[in-house]
Design a protein around this motif. Structure first.
Motif, PDB file in Angstrom:
ATOM      1  N   ILE A 449      10.956 -23.364 -28.658  1.00  0.00           N
ATOM      2  CA  ILE A 449      11.399 -22.958 -29.996  1.00  0.00           C
ATOM      3  C   ILE A 449      11.991 -21.541 -29.972  1.00  0.00           C
ATOM      4  CG2 ILE A 449       9.177 -21.994 -30.717  1.00  0.00           C
ATOM      5  CD1 ILE A 449       9.732 -23.171 -33.508  1.00  0.00           C
ATOM      6  N   PHE A 450      11.586 -20.745 -28.980  1.00  0.00           N
ATOM      7  CA  PHE A 450      12.070 -19.368 -28.891  1.00  0.00           C
ATOM      8  C   PHE A 450      13.213 -19.218 -27.881  1.00  0.00           C
ATOM      9  CE2 PHE A 450       7.519 -19.217 -29.936  1.00  0.00           C
ATOM     10  CZ  PHE A 450       7.574 -18.578 -31.168  1.00  0.00           C
ATOM     11  N   THR A 451      13.167 -19.987 -26.816  1.00  0.00           N
ATOM     12  CA  THR A 451      14.132 -19.811 -25.734  1.00  0.00           C
ATOM     13  C   THR A 451      15.152 -20.940 -25.634  1.00  0.00           C
ATOM     14  OG1 THR A 451      12.741 -20.941 -24.098  1.00  0.00           O
ATOM     15  CG2 THR A 451      12.374 -18.585 -24.416  1.00  0.00           C
ATOM     16  N   GLY A 452      14.854 -22.078 -26.285  1.00  0.00           N
ATOM     17  CA  GLY A 452      15.742 -23.225 -26.187  1.00  0.00           C
ATOM     18  C   GLY A 452      15.584 -24.010 -24.900  1.00  0.00           C
ATOM     19  N   GLN A 453      14.574 -23.653 -24.089  1.00  0.00           N
ATOM     20  CA  GLN A 453      14.330 -24.342 -22.830  1.00  0.00           C
ATOM     21  C   GLN A 453      12.907 -24.900 -22.804  1.00  0.00           C
ATOM     22  OE1 GLN A 453      15.084 -21.369 -19.845  1.00  0.00           O
ATOM     23  NE2 GLN A 453      17.286 -21.770 -19.816  1.00  0.00           N
ATOM     24  N   LEU A 454      12.776 -26.127 -22.268  1.00  0.00           N
ATOM     25  CA  LEU A 454      11.452 -26.723 -22.135  1.00  0.00           C
ATOM     26  C   LEU A 454      10.678 -25.996 -21.044  1.00  0.00           C
ATOM     27  CD1 LEU A 454      12.376 -30.523 -22.350  1.00  0.00           C
ATOM     28  CD2 LEU A 454      11.346 -29.113 -24.132  1.00  0.00           C
ATOM     29  N   GLN A 455       9.490 -25.493 -21.417  1.00  0.00           N
ATOM     30  CA  GLN A 455       8.675 -24.728 -20.474  1.00  0.00           C
ATOM     31  C   GLN A 455       7.196 -25.082 -20.623  1.00  0.00           C
ATOM     32  OE1 GLN A 455       9.971 -20.922 -22.057  1.00  0.00           O
ATOM     33  NE2 GLN A 455      11.251 -20.545 -20.270  1.00  0.00           N
ATOM     34  N   GLY A 456       6.926 -26.335 -21.003  1.00  0.00           N
ATOM     35  CA  GLY A 456       5.562 -26.691 -21.348  1.00  0.00           C
ATOM     36  C   GLY A 456       4.656 -27.032 -20.183  1.00  0.00           C
ATOM     37  N   SER A 457       5.211 -27.392 -19.039  1.00  0.00           N
ATOM     38  CA  SER A 457       4.384 -27.891 -17.935  1.00  0.00           C
ATOM     39  C   SER A 457       3.340 -26.879 -17.499  1.00  0.00           C
ATOM     40  CB  SER A 457       5.261 -28.257 -16.741  1.00  0.00           C
ATOM     41  OG  SER A 457       4.452 -28.704 -15.660  1.00  0.00           O
ATOM     42  N   TRP A 458       2.120 -27.366 -17.328  1.00  0.00           N
ATOM     43  CA  TRP A 458       1.035 -26.507 -16.866  1.00  0.00           C
ATOM     44  C   TRP A 458       1.126 -26.250 -15.362  1.00  0.00           C
ATOM     45  CZ3 TRP A 458      -3.924 -28.625 -19.760  1.00  0.00           C
ATOM     46  CH2 TRP A 458      -3.771 -28.425 -21.128  1.00  0.00           C
ATOM     47  N   ASN A 459       1.923 -27.063 -14.664  1.00  0.00           N
ATOM     48  CA  ASN A 459       2.136 -26.867 -13.232  1.00  0.00           C
ATOM     49  C   ASN A 459       3.493 -27.470 -12.871  1.00  0.00           C
ATOM     50  OD1 ASN A 459       2.103 -26.776 -10.421  1.00  0.00           O
ATOM     51  ND2 ASN A 459      -0.089 -27.235 -10.275  1.00  0.00           N
ATOM     52  N   PRO A 460       4.576 -26.693 -13.037  1.00  0.00           N
ATOM     53  CA  PRO A 460       5.926 -27.229 -12.790  1.00  0.00           C
ATOM     54  C   PRO A 460       6.128 -27.753 -11.384  1.00  0.00           C
ATOM     55  CG  PRO A 460       6.032 -25.142 -13.964  1.00  0.00           C
ATOM     56  CD  PRO A 460       4.610 -25.306 -13.532  1.00  0.00           C
ATOM     57  N   ALA A 461       5.337 -27.283 -10.422  1.00  0.00           N
ATOM     58  CA  ALA A 461       5.479 -27.777  -9.058  1.00  0.00           C
ATOM     59  C   ALA A 461       5.023 -29.226  -8.934  1.00  0.00           C
ATOM     60  CB  ALA A 461       4.675 -26.895  -8.093  1.00  0.00           C
ATOM     61  N   GLY A 466      10.974 -30.927 -17.626  1.00  0.00           N
ATOM     62  CA  GLY A 466      11.710 -32.000 -18.284  1.00  0.00           C
ATOM     63  C   GLY A 466      10.851 -33.215 -18.574  1.00  0.00           C
ATOM     64  N   PRO A 467      10.299 -33.855 -17.531  1.00  0.00           N
ATOM     65  CA  PRO A 467       9.479 -35.049 -17.771  1.00  0.00           C
ATOM     66  C   PRO A 467       8.114 -34.733 -18.398  1.00  0.00           C
ATOM     67  CG  PRO A 467       9.603 -34.558 -15.424  1.00  0.00           C
ATOM     68  CD  PRO A 467      10.561 -33.630 -16.106  1.00  0.00           C
ATOM     69  N   TRP A 468       7.712 -33.468 -18.396  1.00  0.00           N
ATOM     70  CA  TRP A 468       6.387 -33.111 -18.928  1.00  0.00           C
ATOM     71  C   TRP A 468       6.193 -33.613 -20.360  1.00  0.00           C
ATOM     72  CZ3 TRP A 468       1.714 -31.220 -17.662  1.00  0.00           C
ATOM     73  CH2 TRP A 468       0.924 -30.661 -18.668  1.00  0.00           C
ATOM     74  N   ILE A 469       7.153 -33.331 -21.236  1.00  0.00           N
ATOM     75  CA  ILE A 469       7.004 -33.707 -22.631  1.00  0.00           C
ATOM     76  C   ILE A 469       6.931 -35.231 -22.780  1.00  0.00           C
ATOM     77  CG2 ILE A 469       9.498 -33.677 -23.067  1.00  0.00           C
ATOM     78  CD1 ILE A 469       8.865 -32.659 -25.881  1.00  0.00           C
ATOM     79  N   LEU A 470       7.674 -35.967 -21.929  1.00  0.00           N
ATOM     80  CA  LEU A 470       7.639 -37.429 -21.993  1.00  0.00           C
ATOM     81  C   LEU A 470       6.306 -37.972 -21.503  1.00  0.00           C
ATOM     82  CD1 LEU A 470      11.230 -38.230 -20.645  1.00  0.00           C
ATOM     83  CD2 LEU A 470      10.442 -38.216 -23.030  1.00  0.00           C
TER      84      LEU A 470
END
Length: 509
Positions: A449-461, A466-470
């Motif tokens: 909401i602040f950056t316009g980029q999905l950054q929700g994953s607790w462990n992107p590795a 991208g697929p985290w929200i799905l």
């Protein structure tokens, strides 16, 4: 020996069967100190002092915002509903009163499912703390408990030990919890003392405390969501509403428990921030590193063992608290009747064991079935935890909605127990609902909401943003779909049970 219940219709309009039955079979054993200890065990996770540290000095601002917009509003609303309807099951009962049986069960499920999964998370924290302990002198072990199967065994041991404690006579279990609560408080104060001793020893603060460091911006905004997640569980002690000896314990635990939680989180964050640099900080053990750096390895080891004991008993508190939600659903025939029974100690043993089996299956899948693939194992674990976090935040939206609907439906009862002016209830409900929604948004998308980029994953590795929200969204939706199916099955079962009881009555007549 199990105590059974008979099927019948509620005595008054809007009254649940469990509201009549539970007070007759559950002893009143909880006092003010007990309720405070339960509240702190549910809400005050010491490791959150490490989790928020990457926010820098702004972490203190976010804590205060969380207290003002979520914890305090939640305490006000919970106090009002708890005094009006101090039944077993808290949000399950209140939402039944406000919105009807379906939404009551749905809200109860949204509150119960996260609590059950958190039992796995607290057991994982025991593993993390033991790993830190084994790296200290004289052990100095490199990568201790690194194998997933080793971690899985410890997690299962914690779950089943907590289950054994949860089915003892409640007074015995609560006395143990109270004892651990006291030493837990001492451990938290030790973390704060470590920070103070570091400064008094002439050392500079390990991080920036200038005015600019306290600023809020898009880069650290996601920490507000993490603070909200850390404060979830305000209403949980009232899952045992009919087991409270004195109704004044309700307001006491909300006032004093909230004060302890607020002070505790600020002290923990202070100790970590002053002593341990943010760069490279461990999100679980920074508070322990603070003690090690400032006060030495021996005291760090003692504090670590206290934290281990706390999270073992914390798992116990989650176990018996959330089992009450299953228990009342069993009494109301929303779930199989055997779940609504108590053992000879007058505690809902079957509900506890159902939770233990569910968490055992989840642990076995994540740590044994996929134990050979760390990424899959970790992915399953974090996706489940994130999904239930979303669901728990959703249950809090029900809480903040309930109080406004109940004020309209039960005006006389509301006025008799009214804690604050009506305008305060509106403000508390709106602020709490918005904060809960932010918790959902941040868990799914991070700072989108602040950056316009999905950054929700607790462990992107392990799971990319991208697929985290799905993935997390799908798990959450599937969980809620299960709640609907279980409700419909339970409703059908309840109707058959009532029809059979009525038929039996007719034959007798």
């Amino acid at each position: 020996m199990a105590t059974t219940t008979s099927v019948g219709t509620p005595a008054r309009s809007g009254e649940l069967l469990s509201e009549r039955i539970a007070p007759g079979i559950l002893p009143k054993v909880l006092g003010r100190f007990d309720m405070i200890a339960i509240f702190v065990a549910i809400v005050l996770f010491a490791v959150q002092g490490s989790v928020v540290q990457p926010a820098g000095a702004s972490a203190f601002v976010y804590w205060i915002l969380g207290f003002v917009t979520f914890l305090i509003p939640g305490a006000i609303v919970t106090g009002q509903l708890g005094l009006m309807f101090p039944g077993e099951g808290s949000i399950y009962v209140w939402t039944n009163k406000a919105l009807g049986s379906f939404w009551g069960f749905f809200a109860g499920f949204c509150a119960w499912w996260p609590g059950t999964l958190v039992m796995v998370a607290t057991a994982v924290l025991v593993v993390n703390l033991l790993q830190f302990f084994l790296t200290l002198p004289p052990f100095n072990v490199v990568n201790p408990l690194g194998a997933l199967w080793q971690q899985g065994i410890i997690i299962l041991a914690v779950i089943w030990f907590s289950s054994a404690l949860s089915i003892l006579r409640f007074r015995v279990t609560q006395n143990l919890v109270n004892g651990v609560f006291v030493i837990y408080g001492a451990a938290i104060l030790t973390v704060g003392l470590a920070g103070l001793a570091w400064l008094l020893g002439g050392h500079p603060a390990a991080n920036d405390f200038s005015r600019n460091a306290f600023g809020l911006n898009s880069g650290n905004a996601t920490f507000y969501g993490l603070v909200i997640l850390a404060l979830l569980g305000i209403e949980v002690p009232l899952n045992m509403g009919v087991e409270i000896r004195d109704r004044k314990a309700i307001t006491s635990y909300l006032v004093w428990g909230s004060i302890v939680v607020m002070v505790g989180y600020l002290v923990l964050t202070f100790g970590a921030m002053v002593t341990v640099p943010v760069k490279g900080v461990n999100s679980t053990t920074a508070i322990l590193s603070a003690v090690q750096t400032s006060l030495g390895a021996f005291l760090a080891g003692v504090v670590t063992l206290v934290m281990v004991a706390f999270f073992i008993f914390n798992t116990t508190v989650y176990n018996y608290s959330f089992a009450r939600l299953l228990f009342v659903s069993g009494l109301d025939r929303r779930l199989p009747a055997f779940i609504g029974r108590v053992n000879r100690n007058k505690v809902p043993q079957n509900a506890v064991l159902v939770q233990a089996v569910i968490t055992t299956i989840i642990t076995a899948i994540a740590y044994f079935l996929f134990g050979g693939n760390t990424n899959i194992s970790v992915g399953i674990y974090i996706a489940l935890q994130a999904a239930v976090t979303v669901i728990w935040c959703l249950s809090m939206v029900f809480l903040f909605t309930d109080v406004l609907v109940i004020r309209s439906k039960y005006p006389e009862e509301f006025k008799r127990e009214q804690l604050v002016p009506v305008g305060v209830f509106w403000a508390a409900s709106i602020a709490g609902a918005i904060a809960s929604a932010v918790g959902v948004l941040v868990t799914l998308t991070g700072g989108w909401i602040f950056t316009g980029q999905l950054q929700g994953s607790w462990n992107p590795a392990v799971i990319d943003n991208g697929p985290w929200i799905l993935i997390v969204g799908s798990v959450g939706i599937a969980s809620l779909a299960v709640a609907v199916v279980v409700y419909l099955l339970g409703l059908n079962t309840a109707r058959r049970a009532v029809a059979a009881a009525n038929a039996g009555t007719g034959v007798a007549n």
